[in-house]
Design an enzyme around this catalytic site. Structure first.
Site, PDB file in Angstrom:
ATOM      1  N   HIS A  23       0.840   5.272   6.495  1.00 19.21           N
ATOM      2  CA  HIS A  23       0.672   5.822   5.153  1.00 19.21           C
ATOM      3  C   HIS A  23       0.898   7.338   5.175  1.00 19.21           C
ATOM      4  O   HIS A  23       1.210   7.904   6.222  1.00 19.21           O
ATOM      5  CB  HIS A  23      -0.711   5.454   4.625  1.00 19.21           C
ATOM      6  CG  HIS A  23      -0.943   3.973   4.573  1.00 19.21           C
ATOM      7  ND1 HIS A  23      -1.568   3.285   5.591  1.00 19.21           N
ATOM      8  CD2 HIS A  23      -0.596   3.055   3.641  1.00 19.21           C
ATOM      9  CE1 HIS A  23      -1.615   1.990   5.291  1.00 19.21           C
ATOM     10  NE2 HIS A  23      -1.021   1.821   4.111  1.00 19.21           N
ATOM     11  N   SER A  44       0.807  -1.221   0.000  1.00 19.07           N
ATOM     12  CA  SER A  44       0.000   0.000   0.000  1.00 19.07           C
ATOM     13  C   SER A  44       0.842   1.274   0.000  1.00 19.07           C
ATOM     14  O   SER A  44       0.380   2.327  -0.442  1.00 19.07           O
ATOM     15  CB  SER A  44      -0.945   0.013   1.205  1.00 19.07           C
ATOM     16  OG  SER A  44      -0.222  -0.128   2.412  1.00 19.07           O
ATOM     17  N   ASP A  54      -3.519   6.569  11.736  1.00 18.38           N
ATOM     18  CA  ASP A  54      -2.691   5.931  10.723  1.00 18.38           C
ATOM     19  C   ASP A  54      -1.353   6.665  10.656  1.00 18.38           C
ATOM     20  O   ASP A  54      -1.260   7.769  10.112  1.00 18.38           O
ATOM     21  CB  ASP A  54      -3.396   5.981   9.365  1.00 18.38           C
ATOM     22  CG  ASP A  54      -2.601   5.303   8.253  1.00 18.38           C
ATOM     23  OD1 ASP A  54      -1.426   4.954   8.478  1.00 18.38           O
ATOM     24  OD2 ASP A  54      -3.163   5.126   7.152  1.00 18.38           O
TER      25      ASP A  54
END
Length: 425
Positions: A403, A154, A400
């Site tokens: 990312h 990702s 998060d």
């Protein structure tokens, strides 16, 4: 007789002519010196003009000028990965989040409520040289009739979305489209017959986490000797950008010798980083056999650091990237999640490939990304699962910190990639 007479007459005039030549020497040399001086000035002016043209060629991208004491990378060129972050709200961001047609909800931090947008304005400044300014049209021209493919997890998908956003505004709406087929995502620039693609393969080799949507499995298993299922989609790519690290962050992984469809397969738990090395050797063997050395450019993106523990930069216990608004300014800051043993494995594998005349360029984002604690989505992203009251009362618990918001850090990764694609460093 006539010829003889003429010879005598010329002989008699020789002393007079020599005398005239002696008189002309000072005047002639003066003309020559003045002429040479003027020629030298003309040459210098011409040289300056040629230099100016050279320094602005390659689609208007400036070529950096380095001092003799400039830091060097292993190939003797400027080290683009050593530098500092500079706040620049004039030139950055390179695009606007709301104007990117194909922005991901996982990375659209402004859309999901982030108010502090300074994370969009930081520019990476290497020591002793400059990154070339990203030129979307120039890149699309370079990609005409070609495939640029990102392969990995990702984080690599985030870099792919960044690259799509970087070129998006340079393409009219009717001359671009996005197509998804399982693990393969294709952005197409029709006028250029160019594609910018992403292929989901978080461990590069085959695993039980290969489904692009349903890959969260508690018991992760890899087939370290099986890669063709994925690699057949990469064969004809002109530029390949790999990454694989995040999904290996554990003490060991279960390895399968055999097929997922065969109940008689052999399973064994293998410690890290040995299992990582086994998988990368399979990847390297595939490259050695299948890559066209005269056509394909190969890149491997290094570890993207996480910021899960604020203690690493002097913050509070049990805190992370949540509420951070500034980069870490301490030179050389290094977090606990980016141990060198994993990248040593990559370095060794790439060294073995280079000895076999196959060059895979490392895009070393690790140190420069270590500083960017504030660049993560934190709580400002689409939440795939409903949040509990307990989570809502403690935002750090669901932040998060892996990312990256866009525009933001991955754009710089692509600026580095751009420099290597165009050999402008």
């Amino acid at each position: 007789m006539i010829m003889k007479h003429n010879v005598k007459r010329r002989t008699r005039k020789l002393p007079s002519m020599a005398k005239k030549q002696q008189q002309m020497v000072p005047r002639t040399w003066g003309i020559i010196i003045r002429s040479s001086f003027h020629s030298l000035i003309a040459l210098l002016i011409a040289g300056l003009i040629v230099s100016a043209v050279y320094l602005t060629q390659n689609s208007g991208q400036p070529v950096d000028v380095r001092t003799p004491e400039a830091e060097k990378s292993g190939n003797g060129r400027c080290n683009l990965f050593s530098g500092k972050w500079v706040f620049d709200n004039t030139s950055y961001p390179l695009y606007k989040e709301k104007e990117c047609t194909f922005m991901s909800n996982q990375l659209a931090c402004e859309k999901f409520g982030r108010k502090d947008l300074k994370y969009q304005n930081w520019r990476w400044q290497p020591h002793h040289c400059d990154l070339p300014r990203f030129n979307a049209t120039a890149l699309l021209e370079r990609l005409r009739n070609k495939r640029l493919m990102f392969v990995g997890d990702s984080l690599n998908r985030g870099q792919w979305v960044s690259m799509v956003c970087l070129v998006d505004s340079a393409i009219p709406p009717k001359l671009k489209y996005m197509h998804t087929n399982g693990s393969l995502n294709i952005f197409k620039a029709i006028e250029y017959n160019a594609s910018i693609e992403f292929y989901w393969a978080p461990l590069l080799v085959e695993s039980n986490s290969d489904d692009p949507l349903n890959h969260r499995v508690p018991d992760r298993i890899v087939r370290v000797q099986a890669i063709e299922k994925h690699a057949r989609h990469w064969t004809d790519a002109d530029i390949l950008v790999f990454n694989s690290y995040l999904w290996w962050r554990r003490s060991y992984l279960k390895v399968l010798w055999g097929s997922f469809d065969n109940p008689n397969g052999i399973y064994k738990e293998v410690e890290m980083p040995r299992v990582y090395e086994m998988a990368l050797k399979t990847w390297a063997d595939w490259l050695e056999v299948h890559v066209n050395r005269t056509k394909t450019q190969l890149f491997f993106v290094s570890i993207s650091p996480t910021h899960q523990s604020a203690e690493e930069w002097g913050g509070d216990t049990n805190q992370n990237c949540y509420n951070e608004t500034e980069p870490i300014m301490k030179d050389g800051h290094h977090g606990r999640d980016t141990g060198p043993e994993m990248m040593n494995v990559v370095d060794n594998i790439l060294g073995e490939l280079k000895a076999k005349d196959l060059n895979v360029q490392m895009i070393n984002i690790t140190q420069l990304t270590e500083y960017r604690r504030e660049g993560h989505p934190s709580i400002y992203r689409m939440q795939w699962d409903a949040l509990s009251e307990e989570q809502l009362s403690n935002p750090s618990s669901y932040s998060d910190c892996i990312h990256w918001c866009l525009p933001g850090v991955p754009d710089v990764w692509n600026e580095l990639l751009y420099a290597y694609i165009f050999n402008q460093y």
